[in-house]
Design a protein around this motif. Structure first.
Motif, PDB file in Angstrom:
ATOM      1  N   GLY A   1       0.808  -1.214   0.000  1.00  0.00           N
ATOM      2  CA  GLY A   1       0.000   0.000   0.000  1.00  0.00           C
ATOM      3  C   GLY A   1       0.842   1.265   0.000  1.00  0.00           C
ATOM      4  N   VAL A   2       0.169   2.388  -0.188  1.00  0.00           N
ATOM      5  CA  VAL A   2       0.848   3.679  -0.274  1.00  0.00           C
ATOM      6  C   VAL A   2       1.132   4.219   1.126  1.00  0.00           C
ATOM      7  CG1 VAL A   2       0.706   6.059  -1.095  1.00  0.00           C
ATOM      8  CG2 VAL A   2      -0.319   4.211  -2.455  1.00  0.00           C
ATOM      9  N   ASP A   3       2.403   4.485   1.392  1.00  0.00           N
ATOM     10  CA  ASP A   3       2.800   5.154   2.640  1.00  0.00           C
ATOM     11  C   ASP A   3       3.039   6.639   2.428  1.00  0.00           C
ATOM     12  OD1 ASP A   3       3.118   2.804   4.511  1.00  0.00           O
ATOM     13  OD2 ASP A   3       4.527   2.207   2.945  1.00  0.00           O
ATOM     14  N   ILE A   4       3.511   6.977   1.239  1.00  0.00           N
ATOM     15  CA  ILE A   4       3.874   8.368   0.926  1.00  0.00           C
ATOM     16  C   ILE A   4       3.411   8.676  -0.484  1.00  0.00           C
ATOM     17  CG2 ILE A   4       5.785   9.996   0.618  1.00  0.00           C
ATOM     18  CD1 ILE A   4       7.425   7.792   2.315  1.00  0.00           C
TER      19      ILE A   4
ATOM     20  N   GLY B   1      -6.794   4.085   0.786  1.00  0.00           N
ATOM     21  CA  GLY B   1      -5.686   4.014  -0.161  1.00  0.00           C
ATOM     22  C   GLY B   1      -4.373   4.538   0.387  1.00  0.00           C
ATOM     23  N   LEU B   2      -4.388   5.039   1.613  1.00  0.00           N
ATOM     24  CA  LEU B   2      -3.166   5.539   2.240  1.00  0.00           C
ATOM     25  C   LEU B   2      -3.023   4.878   3.600  1.00  0.00           C
ATOM     26  CD1 LEU B   2      -0.927   7.642   1.556  1.00  0.00           C
ATOM     27  CD2 LEU B   2      -2.195   9.293   2.925  1.00  0.00           C
ATOM     28  N   ASN B   3      -1.884   4.277   3.849  1.00  0.00           N
ATOM     29  CA  ASN B   3      -1.665   3.548   5.093  1.00  0.00           C
ATOM     30  C   ASN B   3      -1.678   4.479   6.302  1.00  0.00           C
ATOM     31  OD1 ASN B   3      -1.395   1.160   3.656  1.00  0.00           O
ATOM     32  ND2 ASN B   3       0.842   1.257   3.593  1.00  0.00           N
ATOM     33  N   ALA B   4      -1.910   3.904   7.477  1.00  0.00           N
ATOM     34  CA  ALA B   4      -1.793   4.658   8.726  1.00  0.00           C
ATOM     35  C   ALA B   4      -0.396   5.263   8.823  1.00  0.00           C
ATOM     36  CB  ALA B   4      -2.060   3.742   9.916  1.00  0.00           C
ATOM     37  N   ASN B   5      -0.293   6.445   9.407  1.00  0.00           N
ATOM     38  CA  ASN B   5       0.952   7.225   9.450  1.00  0.00           C
ATOM     39  C   ASN B   5       1.465   7.552   8.052  1.00  0.00           C
ATOM     40  OD1 ASN B   5       1.437   7.532  12.315  1.00  0.00           O
ATOM     41  ND2 ASN B   5       1.769   5.319  12.356  1.00  0.00           N
ATOM     42  N   GLY B   6       0.521   7.665   7.123  1.00  0.00           N
ATOM     43  CA  GLY B   6       0.887   8.028   5.761  1.00  0.00           C
ATOM     44  C   GLY B   6       1.269   9.485   5.644  1.00  0.00           C
ATOM     45  N   ARG B   7       1.927   9.805   4.539  1.00  0.00           N
ATOM     46  CA  ARG B   7       2.420  11.163   4.312  1.00  0.00           C
ATOM     47  C   ARG B   7       1.960  11.652   2.936  1.00  0.00           C
ATOM     48  NH1 ARG B   7       2.916  10.543   8.885  1.00  0.00           N
ATOM     49  NH2 ARG B   7       4.817  10.401  10.147  1.00  0.00           N
ATOM     50  N   ILE B   8       1.322  12.807   2.930  1.00  0.00           N
ATOM     51  CA  ILE B   8       0.986  13.494   1.686  1.00  0.00           C
ATOM     52  C   ILE B   8       1.857  14.740   1.619  1.00  0.00           C
ATOM     53  CG2 ILE B   8      -0.822  14.595   0.316  1.00  0.00           C
ATOM     54  CD1 ILE B   8      -2.872  13.040   2.043  1.00  0.00           C
ATOM     55  N   VAL B   9       2.636  14.871   0.556  1.00  0.00           N
ATOM     56  CA  VAL B   9       3.497  16.046   0.395  1.00  0.00           C
ATOM     57  C   VAL B   9       3.196  16.667  -0.963  1.00  0.00           C
ATOM     58  CG1 VAL B   9       5.820  16.978   0.562  1.00  0.00           C
ATOM     59  CG2 VAL B   9       5.277  14.810   1.704  1.00  0.00           C
ATOM     60  N   CYS B  10       2.892  17.946  -0.966  1.00  0.00           N
ATOM     61  CA  CYS B  10       2.536  18.658  -2.186  1.00  0.00           C
ATOM     62  C   CYS B  10       3.627  19.651  -2.560  1.00  0.00           C
ATOM     63  CB  CYS B  10       1.223  19.408  -1.997  1.00  0.00           C
ATOM     64  SG  CYS B  10      -0.174  18.379  -1.488  1.00  0.00           S
ATOM     65  N   VAL B  11       3.771  19.875  -3.850  1.00  0.00           N
ATOM     66  CA  VAL B  11       4.714  20.884  -4.331  1.00  0.00           C
ATOM     67  C   VAL B  11       3.918  22.103  -4.779  1.00  0.00           C
ATOM     68  CG1 VAL B  11       6.504  21.455  -6.006  1.00  0.00           C
ATOM     69  CG2 VAL B  11       6.405  19.152  -5.016  1.00  0.00           C
ATOM     70  N   SER B  12       4.065  23.192  -4.038  1.00  0.00           N
ATOM     71  CA  SER B  12       3.465  24.465  -4.403  1.00  0.00           C
ATOM     72  C   SER B  12       4.530  25.276  -5.132  1.00  0.00           C
ATOM     73  CB  SER B  12       2.950  25.178  -3.139  1.00  0.00           C
ATOM     74  OG  SER B  12       2.389  26.424  -3.463  1.00  0.00           O
TER      75      SER B  12
ATOM     76  N   LEU C   1      -7.394  15.123   9.019  1.00  0.00           N
ATOM     77  CA  LEU C   1      -6.751  13.814   8.888  1.00  0.00           C
ATOM     78  C   LEU C   1      -6.707  13.079  10.224  1.00  0.00           C
ATOM     79  CD1 LEU C   1      -3.777  14.874   6.579  1.00  0.00           C
ATOM     80  CD2 LEU C   1      -5.927  13.780   5.907  1.00  0.00           C
ATOM     81  N   ASP C   2      -6.671  11.760  10.139  1.00  0.00           N
ATOM     82  CA  ASP C   2      -6.543  10.923  11.333  1.00  0.00           C
ATOM     83  C   ASP C   2      -5.593   9.769  11.042  1.00  0.00           C
ATOM     84  OD1 ASP C   2      -8.018   9.274   9.684  1.00  0.00           O
ATOM     85  OD2 ASP C   2      -9.871   9.411  10.854  1.00  0.00           O
ATOM     86  N   GLN C   3      -5.487   8.822  11.947  1.00  0.00           N
ATOM     87  CA  GLN C   3      -4.600   7.652  11.811  1.00  0.00           C
ATOM     88  C   GLN C   3      -3.137   8.045  11.630  1.00  0.00           C
ATOM     89  OE1 GLN C   3      -6.823   5.562   8.542  1.00  0.00           O
ATOM     90  NE2 GLN C   3      -6.895   3.905  10.041  1.00  0.00           N
ATOM     91  N   GLY C   4      -2.756   9.235  12.117  1.00  0.00           N
ATOM     92  CA  GLY C   4      -1.364   9.662  12.012  1.00  0.00           C
ATOM     93  C   GLY C   4      -0.958  10.167  10.646  1.00  0.00           C
ATOM     94  N   ILE C   5      -1.915  10.304   9.719  1.00  0.00           N
ATOM     95  CA  ILE C   5      -1.614  10.806   8.379  1.00  0.00           C
ATOM     96  C   ILE C   5      -1.374  12.314   8.447  1.00  0.00           C
ATOM     97  CG2 ILE C   5      -2.542  11.139   6.053  1.00  0.00           C
ATOM     98  CD1 ILE C   5      -4.168   8.551   6.500  1.00  0.00           C
ATOM     99  N   THR C   6      -0.391  12.790   7.702  1.00  0.00           N
ATOM    100  CA  THR C   6      -0.088  14.225   7.662  1.00  0.00           C
ATOM    101  C   THR C   6      -0.046  14.718   6.227  1.00  0.00           C
ATOM    102  OG1 THR C   6       2.324  13.929   7.551  1.00  0.00           O
ATOM    103  CG2 THR C   6       1.319  14.015   9.759  1.00  0.00           C
ATOM    104  N   ILE C   7      -0.203  16.028   6.082  1.00  0.00           N
ATOM    105  CA  ILE C   7      -0.071  16.678   4.777  1.00  0.00           C
ATOM    106  C   ILE C   7       0.712  17.971   4.950  1.00  0.00           C
ATOM    107  CG2 ILE C   7      -2.316  17.845   5.008  1.00  0.00           C
ATOM    108  CD1 ILE C   7      -2.582  17.597   1.927  1.00  0.00           C
ATOM    109  N   ASN C   8       1.695  18.185   4.099  1.00  0.00           N
ATOM    110  CA  ASN C   8       2.533  19.382   4.120  1.00  0.00           C
ATOM    111  C   ASN C   8       2.899  19.747   2.692  1.00  0.00           C
ATOM    112  OD1 ASN C   8       3.325  19.760   7.184  1.00  0.00           O
ATOM    113  ND2 ASN C   8       3.566  17.576   6.783  1.00  0.00           N
TER     114      ASN C   8
END
Length: 463
Positions: A298-301, A345-356, A388-395
């Motif tokens: 699965g997707v972690d990042i 579709g995103l694992n627990a403690n997953g990371r979403i990182v966007c490029v602005s 977000l929950d389950q430790g998922i973050t977005i930055n």
């Protein structure tokens, strides 16, 4: 594209001309190399009276075996000893000692009058920070202040840090780390990054750390066992991101449009990754990403890097150019996130990182479509983070002038202005963006959520 001015500045005649004409003088920036310490050189540690984060700071310095010093501050030295950090004595009248990093705990500053502690600590040693050095101020998030006076004083730290970053030159960076109550144990990944050469082109920035679960990791391979998806991975910044995440232990799925299959295969082959050739704007893109990662756990990042420019002034812009840029740079990210978050579709403690982009912060001539899309990315991060929950973050990261094929196509005069109009007097490299993304992708960065960090050398644009 090579920076001919920077090469000229290193030559004897170049140094002479630049010095006598007062031109910008780019400094060679230290960048991360594997199997090297987090920081190579002495660290000077200071603290305002009654500061509350010194124990956590000294614990991180002990963990990285930093060669640390402090002035005549028995309280600080006692706290450091409890953390296992051996702090050497620094004679405050000694003008010969040099420091690779200076870390100041400003969390004890409760009022405007107490801001004098910044001056008292930094003024005597401002000329003793080495090339490519680090200045880090740690404070309390003003939004969590208990009095108006404390909030004002802590917010004032930002102006101090941004000014220091512009004054010291020599490739020295200055950063501010705001810590929310209860988040003291979550500062390590941020402090390691800011101290290290990984942050070479990041300066004048604010990182906010919130309370979250603390996870043990292997700091040498912080992404070991993780699966990362990088969009737009066939070249430029995306290629650098794929390499850095793979270096840190992740299996990287390199994603780009089918037309880029050859370059995708090349990048994936170099990092022992895999490829996914799809149109990120397709309605089923999120589903295809989830399916591709399923066999890998699965997707972690996921790193939303894919983006385009179609520059025209607003009066000359065709509607299809507006829609194309908004769809690829912003709407596609929304759709993919919506699918992954709504369909496991995103694992627990997953990371979403966007490029602005810095264009999304300051705007840019001829880029109403691009700047709108990149400002929207910042909004996406800000408003998604608290949901977000389950430790998922977005930055997000917001690059400034980065040396890529895109910037090489910029007219000469504008390109040179972009390179010189920052505290480093030079453009950044794709790896600088990638290193910051790796910070947000790290398993240890549980306390980083909703941040937008500029990777721009403290550009004067939008400063």
């Amino acid at each position: 594209m090579s920076d001919q001015y920077q090469a000229f500045a290193k030559s004897p005649i170049g140094k002479f001309v630049i010095k006598n004409l007062g031109l910008p003088s780019p400094t060679h920036l230290d960048r991360f190399q594997s199997a090297t310490p987090v920081i190579q050189g002495a660290v000077l540690l200071g603290a305002a009276p009654s500061s509350s984060l010194t124990a956590e700071i000294t614990q991180v310095l002990a963990n990285i075996h930093a060669n640390s010093y402090s002035g005549n501050n028995p309280e600080l030295q006692q706290i450091a000893a409890k953390s296992g950090l051996n702090v050497g004595a620094y004679n405050e009248g000694d003008k010969e000692s040099k420091f690779k990093a200076v870390v100041f705990d400003a969390s004890g500053i409760q009022s405007s009058e107490q801001l004098h502690a910044l001056y008292a600590f930094f003024n005597p040693i401002a000329r003793q920070i080495q090339r490519s050095g680090r200045v880090i101020v740690v404070g309390i998030d003003p939004d969590a202040a208990t009095t108006v006076q404390q909030a004002i004083a802590q917010r004032a730290l930002e102006g101090f840090v941004k000014s220091v970053g512009k004054e010291l030159k020599k490739g020295i960076t200055a950063q501010l780390l705001y810590v929310q109550p209860g988040a003291e144990a979550n500062i390590e990944s941020s402090l390691r990054f800011l101290l290290s050469p990984r942050s070479a082109y990041v300066s004048g920035q604010v990182l906010r750390v919130s309370k979250a679960e603390v996870l043990d990791i292997d700091w040498v391979k912080p992404l070991a066992g993780k699966t990362a998806v990088v969009t737009g991975a066939s070249r430029g910044i995306g290629e650098a991101i794929a390499h850095v995440l793979a270096r840190d232990g992740a299996h990287v799925i390199c994603l780009d449009v089918p037309q880029q299959q050859a370059d995708l295969d090349r990048v994936a082959g170099e990092i022992s990754g895999s490829t996914l050739a799809i149109d990120i704007t397709a309605a089923d893109a999120g589903e295809k990403i989830k399916t591709a990662a399923a066999a890998l756990g699965g997707v972690d990042i996921i790193v939303h890097n894919a983006g385009i420019t179609r520059d025209k002034t607003l009066a000359n812009m065709k509607p299809e150019l507006w829609d194309l840029v908004i769809n690829i740079n912003l709407a596609a990210i929304e759709r993919v996130n919506h699918y992954l978050l709504g369909n496991a579709g995103l694992n627990a403690n997953g990371r979403i990182v966007c490029v602005s982009s810095i264009s999304g912060i300051a705007g840019n001539l001829g880029q109403t479509n691009y700047a709108t899309s990149k400002a929207g990315v910042i909004g996406l991060v800000r408003y998604t983070a608290p949901t977000l929950d389950q430790g998922i973050t977005i930055n997000a990261v917001a690059p400034g002038f980065i040396e890529t094929q895109m910037t090489a196509a910029i007219p000469f005069a504008i390109r040179e202005a972009g390179r010189r109009m920052n505290s480093m007097s030079q453009g950044g490299l794709p790896v600088d963006v990638a290193e910051t993304i790796a910070l947000f992708a790290s398993t240890a960065s549980t306390g980083l959520n909703g941040n937008v960090v500029r990777v721009c050398g403290q550009s004067l644009l939008g400063a």
